[in-house]
Motif scaffolding. Structure first.
Motif, PDB file in Angstrom:
ATOM      1  N   VAL A   7     -63.948 -51.867 -68.557  1.00  0.00           N
ATOM      2  CA  VAL A   7     -64.031 -50.724 -67.649  1.00  0.00           C
ATOM      3  C   VAL A   7     -62.651 -50.099 -67.486  1.00  0.00           C
ATOM      4  CG1 VAL A   7     -65.976 -51.703 -66.359  1.00  0.00           C
ATOM      5  CG2 VAL A   7     -63.637 -52.124 -65.582  1.00  0.00           C
ATOM      6  N   THR A   8     -62.658 -48.897 -66.910  1.00  0.00           N
ATOM      7  CA  THR A   8     -61.428 -48.226 -66.510  1.00  0.00           C
ATOM      8  C   THR A   8     -61.432 -48.152 -64.991  1.00  0.00           C
ATOM      9  OG1 THR A   8     -61.418 -46.893 -68.519  1.00  0.00           O
ATOM     10  CG2 THR A   8     -60.133 -46.061 -66.654  1.00  0.00           C
ATOM     11  N   VAL A   9     -60.311 -48.506 -64.387  1.00  0.00           N
ATOM     12  CA  VAL A   9     -60.184 -48.421 -62.939  1.00  0.00           C
ATOM     13  C   VAL A   9     -59.202 -47.306 -62.620  1.00  0.00           C
ATOM     14  CG1 VAL A   9     -59.516 -49.630 -60.829  1.00  0.00           C
ATOM     15  CG2 VAL A   9     -60.639 -50.891 -62.685  1.00  0.00           C
ATOM     16  N   LEU A  10     -59.646 -46.336 -61.817  1.00  0.00           N
ATOM     17  CA  LEU A  10     -58.759 -45.250 -61.418  1.00  0.00           C
ATOM     18  C   LEU A  10     -57.750 -45.778 -60.404  1.00  0.00           C
ATOM     19  CD1 LEU A  10     -61.284 -42.284 -61.121  1.00  0.00           C
ATOM     20  CD2 LEU A  10     -60.065 -43.144 -63.126  1.00  0.00           C
ATOM     21  N   LYS A  11     -56.483 -45.441 -60.585  1.00  0.00           N
ATOM     22  CA  LYS A  11     -55.429 -45.984 -59.729  1.00  0.00           C
ATOM     23  C   LYS A  11     -55.466 -45.414 -58.316  1.00  0.00           C
ATOM     24  CE  LYS A  11     -51.634 -45.308 -62.155  1.00  0.00           C
ATOM     25  NZ  LYS A  11     -50.322 -45.424 -62.806  1.00  0.00           N
ATOM     26  N   LYS A  12     -55.848 -44.163 -58.180  1.00  0.00           N
ATOM     27  CA  LYS A  12     -55.827 -43.522 -56.868  1.00  0.00           C
ATOM     28  C   LYS A  12     -56.968 -44.057 -55.996  1.00  0.00           C
ATOM     29  CE  LYS A  12     -55.848 -38.923 -54.681  1.00  0.00           C
ATOM     30  NZ  LYS A  12     -55.467 -39.457 -53.430  1.00  0.00           N
ATOM     31  N   ALA A  13     -56.624 -44.503 -54.801  1.00  0.00           N
ATOM     32  CA  ALA A  13     -57.622 -45.025 -53.871  1.00  0.00           C
ATOM     33  C   ALA A  13     -58.399 -43.881 -53.217  1.00  0.00           C
ATOM     34  CB  ALA A  13     -56.945 -45.853 -52.787  1.00  0.00           C
ATOM     35  N   ASN A  14     -59.647 -44.154 -52.893  1.00  0.00           N
ATOM     36  CA  ASN A  14     -60.466 -43.257 -52.076  1.00  0.00           C
ATOM     37  C   ASN A  14     -60.306 -43.757 -50.642  1.00  0.00           C
ATOM     38  OD1 ASN A  14     -61.733 -42.108 -54.514  1.00  0.00           O
ATOM     39  ND2 ASN A  14     -62.704 -44.105 -54.654  1.00  0.00           N
ATOM     40  N   VAL A  15     -59.759 -42.929 -49.768  1.00  0.00           N
ATOM     41  CA  VAL A  15     -59.489 -43.346 -48.396  1.00  0.00           C
ATOM     42  C   VAL A  15     -60.233 -42.416 -47.448  1.00  0.00           C
ATOM     43  CG1 VAL A  15     -57.702 -43.754 -46.662  1.00  0.00           C
ATOM     44  CG2 VAL A  15     -57.205 -44.190 -49.085  1.00  0.00           C
ATOM     45  N   TYR A  16     -61.063 -43.000 -46.578  1.00  0.00           N
ATOM     46  CA  TYR A  16     -61.876 -42.241 -45.629  1.00  0.00           C
ATOM     47  C   TYR A  16     -61.646 -42.774 -44.215  1.00  0.00           C
ATOM     48  CZ  TYR A  16     -64.301 -41.395 -50.053  1.00  0.00           C
ATOM     49  OH  TYR A  16     -64.589 -41.083 -51.354  1.00  0.00           O
ATOM     50  N   PHE A  17     -61.915 -41.923 -43.245  1.00  0.00           N
ATOM     51  CA  PHE A  17     -61.887 -42.327 -41.830  1.00  0.00           C
ATOM     52  C   PHE A  17     -60.558 -42.996 -41.466  1.00  0.00           C
ATOM     53  CE2 PHE A  17     -66.300 -42.589 -43.387  1.00  0.00           C
ATOM     54  CZ  PHE A  17     -66.846 -41.545 -42.647  1.00  0.00           C
TER      55      PHE A  17
END
Length: 106
Positions: A7-17
């Motif tokens: 797989v490929t993991v995107l480095k940028k985190a998804n940050v919510y709330f």
């Protein structure tokens, strides 16, 4: 399945709330996507674009699914599905680890 391979993991985190919910996007060879995330205790509302399957790998939360009037409990090892274009709410009781699968309908 305890791990994903090739797989490929995107480095940028998804940050919510304000950091209450964070995840990382995993892209598979066939182009499908999942997110691996953590939710801190609190109440959150999400809206889906596509069908989502939420697998709870650890933790304790209540979920109010679209069209339902009663909150349902979920813990590690359980999962629920949310239709595309829907809104659902979670009330996270303990730190919750999850895998969200995005199902595109062709």
């Amino acid at each position: 399945m305890s791990q994903f391979e090739h797989v490929t993991v995107l480095k940028k985190a998804n940050v919510y709330f304000d950091g209450g919910v964070t995840s990382r996007t995993v892209v598979f060879a066939d182009g499908s996507k999942k997110t691996l995330g953590v939710m801190l205790p609190g109440q959150y509302q999400f809206t889906t674009d596509v069908v989502e399957i939420m697998e709870i790998t650890a933790g304790d939360l209540l979920v109010l699914l679209p069209g339902e009037t009663e909150w349902k409990p979920f813990t590690g090892g359980m999962q629920f599905e949310v239709p595309a274009g829907a809104t659902f709410k979670v009330d996270v009781k303990t730190i919750t680890d999850y895998v969200c699968s995005f199902i595109s309908v062709s």
